[in-house]
Design a protein around this motif. Structure first.
Motif: not given
Length: 70
Positions: A2, A4-7, A62-65
């Motif tokens: 995907t 997706a970056v994990l923060y 989170s996926l949100d920066r």
């Protein structure tokens, strides 16, 4: 994949109390429902017995920066 970056978002908490109270506090953090908190470091300091100062760095993922907007 995907893409997706994990923060990882962290905050240091500092609390004071007896050693027993602080160990109870850490156990309660581990038992919180929902997403788990990750620990990055724990420091204990005694400046005046029997009061202990505990500093613990906790992290969420989170996926949100942006974690907080001030």
């Amino acid at each position: 994949d995907t893409g997706a970056v994990l923060y990882r978002h962290g905050v240091e908490l500092t609390v004071e109390g007896s050693y027993a109270d602080l160990m109870t506090y850490l156990a309660a953090l581990e038992q919180l429902p929902g997403p788990r908190l990750l620990w990055g470091g724990v420091k204990l300091k005694v400046e005046r017995h029997p009061t202990v100062q505990l500093s613990v760095t906790v992290y969420t993922l989170s996926l949100d920066r942006a974690w907080l907007e001030l």
